[in-house]
Write an enzyme that holds these catalytic residues in place. Structure first.
Site, PDB file in Angstrom:
ATOM      1  N   ASP A  29       0.828  -1.200   0.000  1.00 42.21           N
ATOM      2  CA  ASP A  29       0.000   0.000   0.000  1.00 42.21           C
ATOM      3  C   ASP A  29       0.870   1.260   0.000  1.00 42.21           C
ATOM      4  O   ASP A  29       1.725   1.449   0.856  1.00 42.21           O
ATOM      5  CB  ASP A  29      -0.890  -0.017   1.251  1.00 42.21           C
ATOM      6  CG  ASP A  29      -2.143   0.814   1.103  1.00 42.21           C
ATOM      7  OD1 ASP A  29      -2.073   1.874   0.460  1.00 42.21           O
ATOM      8  OD2 ASP A  29      -3.189   0.413   1.652  1.00 42.21           O
ATOM      9  N   LYS A  42      -6.320  -3.571   6.433  1.00 40.94           N
ATOM     10  CA  LYS A  42      -7.528  -2.852   6.020  1.00 40.94           C
ATOM     11  C   LYS A  42      -8.554  -3.811   5.445  1.00 40.94           C
ATOM     12  O   LYS A  42      -8.200  -4.712   4.674  1.00 40.94           O
ATOM     13  CB  LYS A  42      -7.189  -1.800   4.961  1.00 40.94           C
ATOM     14  CG  LYS A  42      -6.199  -0.739   5.388  1.00 40.94           C
ATOM     15  CD  LYS A  42      -5.924   0.205   4.230  1.00 40.94           C
ATOM     16  CE  LYS A  42      -4.924   1.295   4.594  1.00 40.94           C
ATOM     17  NZ  LYS A  42      -4.649   2.189   3.457  1.00 40.94           N
ATOM     18  N   ASP A  55      -1.137  -0.228  -4.795  1.00 43.31           N
ATOM     19  CA  ASP A  55      -2.461   0.312  -5.121  1.00 43.31           C
ATOM     20  C   ASP A  55      -2.415   1.789  -5.500  1.00 43.31           C
ATOM     21  O   ASP A  55      -3.392   2.330  -6.011  1.00 43.31           O
ATOM     22  CB  ASP A  55      -3.434   0.099  -3.958  1.00 43.31           C
ATOM     23  CG  ASP A  55      -2.920   0.680  -2.655  1.00 43.31           C
ATOM     24  OD1 ASP A  55      -1.713   0.991  -2.559  1.00 43.31           O
ATOM     25  OD2 ASP A  55      -3.721   0.821  -1.711  1.00 43.31           O
ATOM     26  N   THR A  75      -6.876   3.618  -2.271  1.00 42.89           N
ATOM     27  CA  THR A  75      -6.711   2.219  -1.878  1.00 42.89           C
ATOM     28  C   THR A  75      -7.831   1.324  -2.405  1.00 42.89           C
ATOM     29  O   THR A  75      -7.568   0.257  -2.970  1.00 42.89           O
ATOM     30  CB  THR A  75      -6.632   2.106  -0.349  1.00 42.89           C
ATOM     31  OG1 THR A  75      -5.491   2.820   0.112  1.00 42.89           O
ATOM     32  CG2 THR A  75      -6.536   0.657   0.098  1.00 42.89           C
ATOM     33  N   ASN A  90     -12.522   5.355  -1.815  1.00 42.57           N
ATOM     34  CA  ASN A  90     -12.634   4.637  -0.540  1.00 42.57           C
ATOM     35  C   ASN A  90     -14.017   4.854   0.056  1.00 42.57           C
ATOM     36  O   ASN A  90     -14.605   3.968   0.668  1.00 42.57           O
ATOM     37  CB  ASN A  90     -11.556   5.106   0.436  1.00 42.57           C
ATOM     38  CG  ASN A  90     -10.156   4.715  -0.013  1.00 42.57           C
ATOM     39  OD1 ASN A  90      -9.978   3.743  -0.739  1.00 42.57           O
ATOM     40  ND2 ASN A  90      -9.174   5.481   0.424  1.00 42.57           N
TER      41      ASN A  90
END
Length: 553
Positions: A46, A169, A360, A87, A108
């Site tokens: 990430d 996450k 990402d 993300t 998101n």
């Protein structure tokens, strides 16, 4: 007699041929190698910019990132081909081979025009948390409207190939593992410190996850964070304790060392693990536990494991891309990759698995740092759109034509526009002409233009790839290079500039042909390439191309 000899010869050749073709594997010094990978591991780091591979190269070991580079196939000009680079959309696009215009994960979170409310990308109120009491565990992949690479493998194997998703996450576990996953797990910090899932996947945690959640085990990740090496060796980064870093609450300066036990109460309890390299260590440990407990890669059906290293993102946001903290995180992550690869060699077998590693999105340099060294940059003022409401009222005589400004999009009140018998496109154009003059706004386009014109390249194409007709707003805009909507310390991402779009793509293992390319590749090419390697159908919405040179013909 001659005929009998001929028949005997044919039978001999047939038996010989069948004997050789019945064993579609080749042997090596490390043991037998399967003709198809027994396990595919999709790794997402990430917020990893491509330049981190080269910037920290001299400090990496030979068995982590460099093993993937030197023994695998590296795409050195690999980019995201849509805006916004966040993300949720990033993970969804990697594993679907599609852009937000197709898969529907446009951020998101985003403003839902039907519900008249902001919604989170994985929220699904039909399901409840499993393993933790958090209210944020009502989760599923339902908002992602197409299949993933792992879904196609499940379909191809008649659901015999397993899929497990792992990330701190939820969105980093849910979207990669797809709609048909056997399990997707993420970490709830705060006062719980537990790995969890939702009833979309199961009604109770398996015993191996319960065992992993033992308080004594999770507590091991809460310790003192100091640099891996002598801090004077971190010459690839700026000075420690710079003015461009946020740091942790409860500590006056953002500098090493960090006593996490002492800082827990000021930084969300167990959430502090997420913002340190020990979050990545926990992910590796959990991923290896999943391989062991779920028997991944042990039969004739290809399994999938998706691993998203999330702590790099938390640390990047907190300390910025030029910090010692970030460099130390990547040097430690290099060791985590080495540990994971060594485990795969031992458990699944060298040559029996395929790995791909990407990110990402990237991240911007801290604008205040850029400004100090005379590079154009800046921050979006909090009240920068105040005059939009005023001028719309002057033009149309009403004050409620804008419902929401979200993700660099303006959502108009279409019901009100219709009631007033106004032309929607005309109102959209008025907004475009108004905001294009605002500080740090680079470009602006109407939704009508996104729907009626086809863009072949440039930021317009990236906006179009990120535009979903059903979900997106009425006006889309972009910011200038180096400009972010964020606080004065730390950084973020989301743009279509190279610092946000240029990320690593490394293929390694079974079926991968060593080499590298500087030809431009896109995030949507990953899933078609792995699909081609496995000989399975592409994900349903995939728009990318196979990177042919990466895989053996």
């Amino acid at each position: 007699m001659k005929f009998s000899k001929f028949i005997f010869l044919l039978l001999f050749l047939g038996v010989f041929s069948c004997k050789n073709n019945s064993d579609n594997s080749i042997s090596s010094n490390s043991g037998e190698i399967a003709s198809q990978p027994k396990l595919v591991v999709g790794v997402v780091v990430d917020q990893m910019r491509f330049d981190y591979l080269n910037r920290f190269k001299n400090k990496y070991t030979s068995n982590g990132f460099l093993r993937l580079i030197n023994q695998g196939y590296s795409c050195n000009n690999h980019h995201f081909n849509f805006i916004p680079t966040y993300t949720g959309p990033g993970h969804a696009s990697i594993f679907t081979g599609a852009t937000p215009s197709v898969h529907g994960i446009i951020g998101n979170s985003w403003y839902d025009k039907e519900k008249n409310a902001t919604v989170y990308c994985t929220t699904d109120l039909d399901y409840v948390p499993v393993g933790a009491t958090t209210k944020y565990g009502q989760v599923s992949p339902r908002n992602m409207k197409v299949t993933t690479l792992a879904d196609q493998n499940r379909l191809f194997t008649q659901m015999k190939g397993k899929t497990i998703g792992v990330s701190i996450k939820d969105r980093g576990a849910v979207f990669p593992s797809g709609h048909t996953a056997n399990g997707a797990y993420w970490f709830e910090g705060l006062n719980e410190g537990k790995w969890m899932t939702s009833t979309y996947y199961m009604d109770a945690l398996p015993q191996w996850v319960i065992d992993f959640n033992a308080p004594s085990k999770i507590a091991n990740y809460v310790k003192t964070w100091n640099t891996l090496y002598d801090i004077n060796l971190y010459g690839e980064s700026g000075p420690d304790a710079s003015d461009y870093e946020q740091g942790f609450k409860g500590k006056l300066t953002p500098e090493f060392p960090y006593d996490l036990n002492a800082l827990m109460e000021y930084n969300g309890g167990f959430d502090i693990i997420k913002s340190t390299p020990f979050g990545n260590t926990m992910i590796t440990d959990f991923a290896m536990s999943a391989i062991e407990a779920e028997n991944l890669g042990t039969d004739d059906y290809t399994d999938f494991l998706t691993v998203s290293y999330s702590s790099t993102d938390y640390i990047g946001h907190n300390f910025g891309v030029n910090s010692v903290e970030l460099q130390d995180t990547y040097l430690r992550l290099d060791l985590e990759l080495e540990r994971l690869l060594n485990y795969l060699d031992a458990k699944v077998g060298a040559g029996n698995y395929t790995v791909f590693l990407t990110s990402d999105h990237g991240a911007a340099d801290v604008p205040s740092f850029l400004t100090d060294i005379h590079i154009p940059s800046g921050y979006v003022p909090q009240n920068s759109f105040a005059s939009l409401y005023t001028n719309l009222q002057k033009k149309y005589g009403v004050s409620d034509l804008v419902k929401k400004i979200s993700n660099n999009q303006v959502f108009l009140n279409q019901e009100r526009i219709t009631a007033l018998k106004l032309d929607l496109e005309a109102v959209q154009k008025f907004v475009v002409n108004e905001i294009i003059g605002y500080p740090h706004i680079k470009k602006a386009y109407t939704a009508t233009m996104m729907q009626t014109r086809y863009f072949k390249e440039g930021v317009e194409k990236m906006l179009q790839n990120g535009y979903n007709q059903k979900l997106s707003g009425d006006v889309l805009y972009t910011l200038e290079s180096g400009v972010i909507s964020y606080g004065p310390k730390g950084t973020t991402h989301g743009s279509g500039f190279n610092y946000d779009t240029h990320v690593p793509l490394l293929f390694y293992g079974n079926g991968i042909q060593p080499g590298k390319t500087y030809e431009r590749t896109s995030v949507t090419d990953i899933s078609p390439t792995i699909s081609a390697l496995l000989g399975i159908a592409f994900p349903s919405g995939a728009t990318g191309a196979v990177i042919e040179k990466a895989i053996y013909p």
